[in-house]
Every structure is written in C-alpha cells, then in structure tokens.
Design an enzyme around this catalytic site. Structure first.
Site, short mmCIF file in Angstrom:
data_model
loop_
_atom_site.label_atom_id
_atom_site.label_comp_id
_atom_site.label_asym_id
_atom_site.label_seq_id
_atom_site.Cartn_x
_atom_site.Cartn_y
_atom_site.Cartn_z
N SER A 223 0.84 -1.19 0.00
CA SER A 223 0.00 0.00 0.00
C SER A 223 0.88 1.24 0.00
O SER A 223 1.76 1.39 0.84
CB SER A 223 -0.91 -0.01 1.23
OG SER A 223 -1.65 1.19 1.30
N LEU A 224 0.62 2.14 -0.96
CA LEU A 224 1.42 3.36 -1.10
C LEU A 224 0.60 4.60 -0.78
O LEU A 224 0.96 5.71 -1.19
CB LEU A 224 1.97 3.45 -2.53
CG LEU A 224 2.80 2.26 -3.01
CD1 LEU A 224 3.12 2.39 -4.50
CD2 LEU A 224 4.09 2.14 -2.19
N GLY A 225 -0.51 4.44 -0.06
CA GLY A 225 -1.33 5.58 0.31
C GLY A 225 -1.98 6.22 -0.91
O GLY A 225 -2.51 5.54 -1.78
N ALA A 226 -1.89 7.55 -1.00
CA ALA A 226 -2.50 8.28 -2.11
C ALA A 226 -1.86 7.92 -3.45
O ALA A 226 -2.45 8.15 -4.51
CB ALA A 226 -2.40 9.77 -1.86
N GLU A 227 -0.65 7.35 -3.40
CA GLU A 227 0.04 6.96 -4.64
C GLU A 227 -0.47 5.63 -5.19
O GLU A 227 -0.07 5.23 -6.28
CB GLU A 227 1.54 6.88 -4.40
CG GLU A 227 2.18 8.19 -4.00
CD GLU A 227 3.66 8.03 -3.71
OE1 GLU A 227 4.32 7.21 -4.39
OE2 GLU A 227 4.15 8.70 -2.80
N GLY A 228 -1.31 4.95 -4.43
CA GLY A 228 -1.89 3.71 -4.93
C GLY A 228 -1.31 2.47 -4.29
O GLY A 228 -1.10 2.42 -3.08
N ASP A 255 -8.50 -1.86 4.35
CA ASP A 255 -9.33 -3.06 4.48
C ASP A 255 -10.19 -3.26 3.24
O ASP A 255 -10.41 -4.39 2.80
CB ASP A 255 -10.22 -2.96 5.72
CG ASP A 255 -9.42 -2.67 6.98
OD1 ASP A 255 -8.27 -3.13 7.07
OD2 ASP A 255 -9.95 -1.97 7.86
#
Length: 312
Positions: A223-228, A255
C-alpha cells in the site's frame, strides 16, 4: 468452487470517527462526529465482500460487556458469526480526520485474552477454518496473545488453508510473516521496518517485496497511500494509482482494498483486473464515511479511472 471466505479479527474495535479541521494540542477541539461503527480490519473486509456477493464468516474475540453492536451488525448483514466472547469490553478507537486528509488515531485498550481463552480459540478455529477457500487474518494482537503464540497458530492454520491473506502491523506483522501466508499487504513504512532499511525508490520497494516472496509468500501487495498500490507476484509487477476523489475519511481504505483483492482472486481474475478493482474499492471507501459498496455502477466507473501500469 464454493467461494467462501472467513475473516479473523483478534482485536476488533468500535470506531468513533470524526472530522476536526485542525487538531490543536492542549486546547478544546470541536469534532463533527461522522459515525460510530462496530469495526475491526477483518470485519471491514467482510462488509466489502458481502456487498460484492460473497458468503463470509467472521471470527475472533469480542468483549462480553459491549458485544451488542457487533451482534446487530452481523445479523443485519447476514454474516455468519463465529466470534468467541470473552470477559471485558471490546476497545474503542477514535479516528479524527483533519481538513488536509491526515488521520490521527487514538486506540484504547480493551479485553484481555486469558491462556484458557486462547487455547479454546486455537482448538475451535482450526476445527472449522479449513473448510474455506480463503482465510483473511487482519489487525493487531489483543492483550494476552503473544507474537510466538500467534506465529504458531498461523503456521498450523496454513497447513489447513493454504490461501491465507494477511494484513497487520508492528509485532503482529512480524509474527505473521514467519508463517509465510499466501498474500500479505504491508504499507511502505511497514515494509521498510521489515527490511531494516529505507526504501526511497520504487525499485527498492520491489526488491524488498521479492525478498518476502523468497520466504514463500506468493503475493505481496504494498500500500502506497495516495500513490496507490504495488503488486508483486510470480507473473510480474504492477502499480495502480487511484483516481482523485474528495476525501471524507481514509478509515477502512486499506481493508477495502483487501476485500477487493480477495474478490478478484476468488473470481480468478487476472492480476491486473484484480488490482484495478481493489484500488477502485479503496478509492470509493475514502469518498464516504463508512466501509462498504452500495453503488456497483459507481464502483465500475471508479475502476475505469484507475491508472494501472506494469513496472518496467
């Protein structure tokens, strides 16, 4: 293929979710309450899967003193309940989102699992989890459950159900990885902690993901947060970037992504399609105050806006 999934949440919580434009330490902060939800990582995954039409059974521990909200949720959603009730209260997690999208968590303590509770859970869970196509183990360890005991249970579980999806953090993540689950979903920071070094470039992240795969883990989703998100498996490496949305709450986004991954894998979709779906489900989650999918056409439209590329 029966396409049945079980999710295990050993340390669930009531999520008290609110919005505070800017948190000022040492001051009185006015918070707009956006919801109080019976939650926990595996329960959030179960809600997404149920909305996508998958039969789900949930298990783990619940505190006896405040279990009603969970029991009501399972009944309303038609989710099979195999939770073990223990003495005490299920914890409350306060999650505050600021105007810049930053989320601050205050995780309170809850029930304590006794040795007898844990022994009963191990015996009971291993007697029924083997019948499922996939088992998702998510979240933290409750008080009373040691990392060593968790590793032992995960290892025994894998011998019965090879397709374990694992999403956790801190000591539970380290303990669970030792059992080499089928799919893991750490975030970038958690992967750095596991690798023991910074991972500044995407090639560094991919290198660490392959190091996990060398331990017997088939699928590594970062998981890269807002980066996808980045998915690494035997077929290749892909990066998916979500579309821009108005952020209401990031609670449960990870989740939701896990739920999308499980659905795609159950349906035997390609890695590309599955990652696109999972990224869209996560993007949909941040645009609303609660976890779940109520509008399938909206999800399809979100999928079309996901930017997915193989990593070269």
């Amino acid at each position: 293929m029966s396409r049945r999934v079980a999710t295990i949440t050993l340390n669930p919580a009531y999520d008290l979710v609110g919005f505070c434009p800017e948190i000022e330490r040492g001051e009185v902060n006015l918070v707009k309450t956006t919801g109080l939800h019976a939650a926990g990582k595996g329960i959030n995954v179960a809600k997404v899967l149920k909305d996508l039409g998958i039969d789900v059974t949930v298990g783990g521990f619940l505190g006896k003193d405040n279990q009603d909200g969970f029991q009501q949720l399972f009944s309303e959603l038609g989710i099979a309940n195999r939770f073990q009730v223990v003495q005490g209260r299920t914890r409350i997690n306060v999650k505050l989102t600021e105007k810049d999208g930053e989320v601050t968590d205050f995780n309170f303590s809850g029930f304590e699992v006794t040795p007898a509770d844990w022994e009963r859970f191990v015996t009971d869970s291993l007697s029924w989890l083997g019948q499922f196509d996939m088992v998702c183990v998510s979240g933290s360890l409750p008080s009373g459950v040691s990392p060593e005991a968790f590793t032992d249970w995960m290892t025994r579980l894998r011998s019965q159900c090879p397709c374990i999806i694992f999403d956790s953090s801190r000591e539970a993540l380290v303990a669970g990885l030792k059992a080499a689950p089928w799919l893991v979903k750490p975030n970038r920071r958690e992967l750095e902690i596991w690798a023991g070094r910074k991972l500044p470039e995407m090639k560094d992240v991919i290198e660490a993901a392959h190091a996990l795969r060398e331990q017997g883990i088939a699928h590594v989703v970062i998981s890269l947060g807002a980066e996808g998100a980045l998915w690494v498996n035997a077929s290749g490496e892909w990066i998916a970037k979500p579309p821009s949305v108005d952020v209401v709450s990031t609670v449960g986004a990870g989740d939701s992504m896990v739920g999308g991954l499980i659905y795609g894998l159950l349906m035997r979709e390609s890695s590309e399609h599955t990652l696109r779906l999972a990224t869209a489900v996560a993007a949909l989650a941040v645009s609303q105050s609660n976890v779940g999918i109520t509008d399938r056409p909206q999800l399809a439209a979100m999928m079309a806006r996901v930017d997915l590329q193989p990593f070269n």
